[in-house]
Design an enzyme around this catalytic site. Structure first.
Site, short mmCIF file in Angstrom:
data_model
loop_
_atom_site.label_atom_id
_atom_site.label_comp_id
_atom_site.label_asym_id
_atom_site.label_seq_id
_atom_site.Cartn_x
_atom_site.Cartn_y
_atom_site.Cartn_z
N HIS A 156 -3.56 7.49 2.15
CA HIS A 156 -3.92 6.15 1.67
C HIS A 156 -5.29 5.82 2.24
O HIS A 156 -5.58 6.10 3.41
CB HIS A 156 -2.87 5.14 2.14
CG HIS A 156 -3.27 3.71 1.95
ND1 HIS A 156 -3.75 3.25 0.75
CD2 HIS A 156 -3.28 2.66 2.80
CE1 HIS A 156 -4.04 1.96 0.88
NE2 HIS A 156 -3.77 1.57 2.12
N CYS A 159 0.82 -1.23 0.00
CA CYS A 159 0.00 0.00 0.00
C CYS A 159 0.84 1.27 0.00
O CYS A 159 0.36 2.33 -0.38
CB CYS A 159 -0.95 0.01 1.19
SG CYS A 159 -2.11 -1.37 1.17
N ASN A 177 -10.07 -0.10 -0.12
CA ASN A 177 -8.61 -0.03 -0.10
C ASN A 177 -8.06 -0.59 -1.41
O ASN A 177 -8.11 -1.80 -1.65
CB ASN A 177 -8.10 -0.84 1.10
CG ASN A 177 -6.59 -0.76 1.27
OD1 ASN A 177 -5.88 -0.33 0.36
ND2 ASN A 177 -6.10 -1.19 2.42
O1 UT7 Z 1 -3.78 -0.83 3.66
C1 UT7 Z 1 -3.01 -1.66 4.44
C2 UT7 Z 1 -3.13 -1.31 5.84
N1 UT7 Z 1 -4.32 -1.89 6.40
C3 UT7 Z 1 -5.00 -1.21 7.28
O2 UT7 Z 1 -4.69 -0.09 7.56
C4 UT7 Z 1 -6.15 -1.91 7.97
C5 UT7 Z 1 -6.03 -1.69 9.43
N2 UT7 Z 1 -7.06 -2.34 10.21
C6 UT7 Z 1 -8.36 -2.00 10.16
O3 UT7 Z 1 -8.76 -1.18 9.36
C7 UT7 Z 1 -9.30 -2.62 11.17
O4 UT7 Z 1 -8.54 -3.30 12.15
C8 UT7 Z 1 -10.33 -3.59 10.55
C9 UT7 Z 1 -11.35 -2.81 9.77
C10 UT7 Z 1 -9.63 -4.59 9.65
C11 UT7 Z 1 -11.07 -4.34 11.65
O5 UT7 Z 1 -11.66 -3.44 12.57
P1 UT7 Z 1 -11.44 -3.60 14.15
O6 UT7 Z 1 -12.26 -2.57 14.80
O7 UT7 Z 1 -9.96 -3.58 14.40
O8 UT7 Z 1 -12.07 -5.03 14.45
P2 UT7 Z 1 -11.38 -6.36 14.99
O9 UT7 Z 1 -10.44 -6.93 13.97
O10 UT7 Z 1 -10.84 -6.13 16.36
O11 UT7 Z 1 -12.66 -7.32 15.07
C12 UT7 Z 1 -13.77 -7.02 15.90
C13 UT7 Z 1 -14.86 -8.07 15.68
C14 UT7 Z 1 -14.35 -9.49 15.70
O12 UT7 Z 1 -15.32 -10.28 16.36
P3 UT7 Z 1 -15.08 -10.78 17.87
O13 UT7 Z 1 -13.82 -11.57 17.83
O14 UT7 Z 1 -14.99 -9.51 18.68
O15 UT7 Z 1 -16.32 -11.57 18.16
C15 UT7 Z 1 -14.32 -9.88 14.25
O16 UT7 Z 1 -14.49 -11.27 14.03
O17 UT7 Z 1 -15.44 -7.88 14.38
C16 UT7 Z 1 -15.49 -9.12 13.71
N3 UT7 Z 1 -15.40 -8.89 12.27
C17 UT7 Z 1 -16.46 -8.71 11.47
N4 UT7 Z 1 -17.78 -8.69 11.74
C18 UT7 Z 1 -18.61 -8.46 10.69
C19 UT7 Z 1 -14.27 -8.80 11.52
N5 UT7 Z 1 -14.59 -8.56 10.23
C20 UT7 Z 1 -15.94 -8.51 10.19
C21 UT7 Z 1 -16.87 -8.28 9.15
N6 UT7 Z 1 -18.18 -8.27 9.44
N7 UT7 Z 1 -16.47 -8.07 7.88
#
Ligand code: UT7
Length: 325
Positions: free
Chosen positions: A252, A115, A282
């Site tokens: 980005h 990225c 993204n």
């Molecule tokens: O471009 C390269 C660089 N990449 C980035 O900058 C991405 C950086 N990360 C992020 O943008 C965020 O961490 C995400 C959007 C990927 C995830 O958001 P988050 O607030 O960090 O959520 P999390 O990974 O801590 O997950 C929270 C919950 C989990 O459930 P439990 O374990 O709390 O029950 C996940 O399983 O959300 C769940 N979850 C979803 N639920 C519905 C993860 N993906 C999804 C989904 N739909 N698509």
């Protein structure tokens, strides 16, 4: 003192036709429009056709950037494509772009910093222009991230999309001050100890397959705001500008919460931050030139404005670039 600056003289972009909304994705994977919008700001993403490789998106973006710059294909002497999703393992996608554009024999190669690729590629091109080795450079960010998705993995497949954006870069004489048109400063970083946070689980020298993107999203998120902010401050210092002087911040486009967090940390006016993550998702190395093109075409970013770009991605890599349009 007279210096040669690398000026951005044209910008163009291209998105494949097909759009996939959050609602459509929620029919095939356990997610919802509400979750995706709340956690990321993403509402839709574009997807290339099966018969539409990355180089095709790059070529369209390049043509539009050349038209914007008033240059013709025969002027192009350097092509750098920032991509993580090349058409083939080799030749470089840049060589295929040169062929498809009908550009003359010159320098062409790819840059792979995921990225952050577009910011890395700009710095490489800046070196060529500053040394007099390129008079009309195309720097293209082009990606088909949908090819790397595991469509059963809801934690990643909702986040990415396809697209391409391009800058035309040309030398311009400056006075060596922050008032010069062109690139003024960079900060580039990589922390290889964090390769396990964001990677593809395949490759020609390991599995022999393309592989799927894997990410420990919340750990990448934690890394993002602090380190991106530091890179912006460093790039501003290298450019001899202060944060309040920045007219436009073009980040980005990974997550609206990261974009907002960086803006707040640096005290940037949110009306001066360009965000297209809702429409494009993204698109990795393509996201910055895609967002730039939107904000130039709708009249927000104007010639003479001081712009700061930033990116972060697999590696982990990150960086920032300050330039006057
Ligand atoms: O471009 C390269 C660089 N990449 C980035 O900058 C991405 C950086 N990360 C992020 O943008 C965020 O961490 C995400 C959007 C990927 C995830 O958001 P988050 O607030 O960090 O959520 P999390 O990974 O801590 O997950 C929270 C919950 C989990 O459930 P439990 O374990 O709390 O029950 C996940 O399983 O959300 C769940 N979850 C979803 N639920 C519905 C993860 N993906 C999804 C989904 N739909 N698509």
């Amino acid at each position: 003192m007279s210096v040669i600056r690398t000026a951005v003289t044209g910008v163009g972009s291209f998105l494949p036709e097909q759009v996939i909304t959050n609602a459509e994705l929620s029919k095939t994977v356990d997610t919802s429009d509400e979750w995706i919008v709340e956690r990321t700001g993403i509402r839709q993403r574009h997807k290339a056709r099966d018969d539409q490789p990355t180089s095709d998106l790059a070529v369209e973006a390049a043509k539009r950037a050349l038209e914007d710059a008033g240059k013709s294909v025969s002027d192009v002497d350097l092509i750098i494509v920032a991509t993580t999703t090349p058409d083939k393992t080799f030749p470089a996608t840049a060589a295929l772009v040169q062929q498809k554009l009908g550009a003359p024999v010159g320098i062409a190669f790819d840059v792979q910093a995921v990225c952050s690729g577009f910011v890395y590629a700009l710095s490489v091109a800046d070196g060529f222009v500053a040394r007099g080795m390129a008079k009309c450079a195309l720097v293209i960010g082009a990606e088909e991230m949908t090819r790397l998705m595991d469509w059963n993995d809801r934690t990643t497949c909702v986040l990415f999309g396809d697209g391409a954006g391009a800058f035309v870069l040309e030398p311009r004489e400056g006075q060596g001050t922050k008032d010069d048109q062109g690139i003024l400063g960079f900060a580039l970083r990589c922390d290889g100890s964090k390769t396990d946070l964001l990677y593809v689980d395949g490759g020609p020298a390991t599995t022999g397959t393309v592989g799927h993107l894997r990410m420990i999203g919340n750990q990448v998120f934690r890394h993002a705001v602090v380190n991106i902010s530091e890179a912006i401050v460093s790039a501003a210092k290298a450019a001899d500008i202060t944060i309040p002087e920045i007219d436009w911040f073009v980040p980005h486009q990974a997550n609206q919460r990261i974009i907002r967090g960086v803006g707040e940390r640096l005290g940037l006016d949110e009306n001066r931050v360009v965000s297209t993550v809702d429409q494009h998702a993204n698109t990795s190395a393509a996201s910055i030139p895609l967002a730039m093109d939107v904000a130039i075409k709708d009249g927000r970013i104007k010639r003479g404005d001081l712009v700061v770009l930033e990116a972060m991605g697999g590696g982990l890599t990150w960086g920032a670039c300050a330039f006057r349009l």
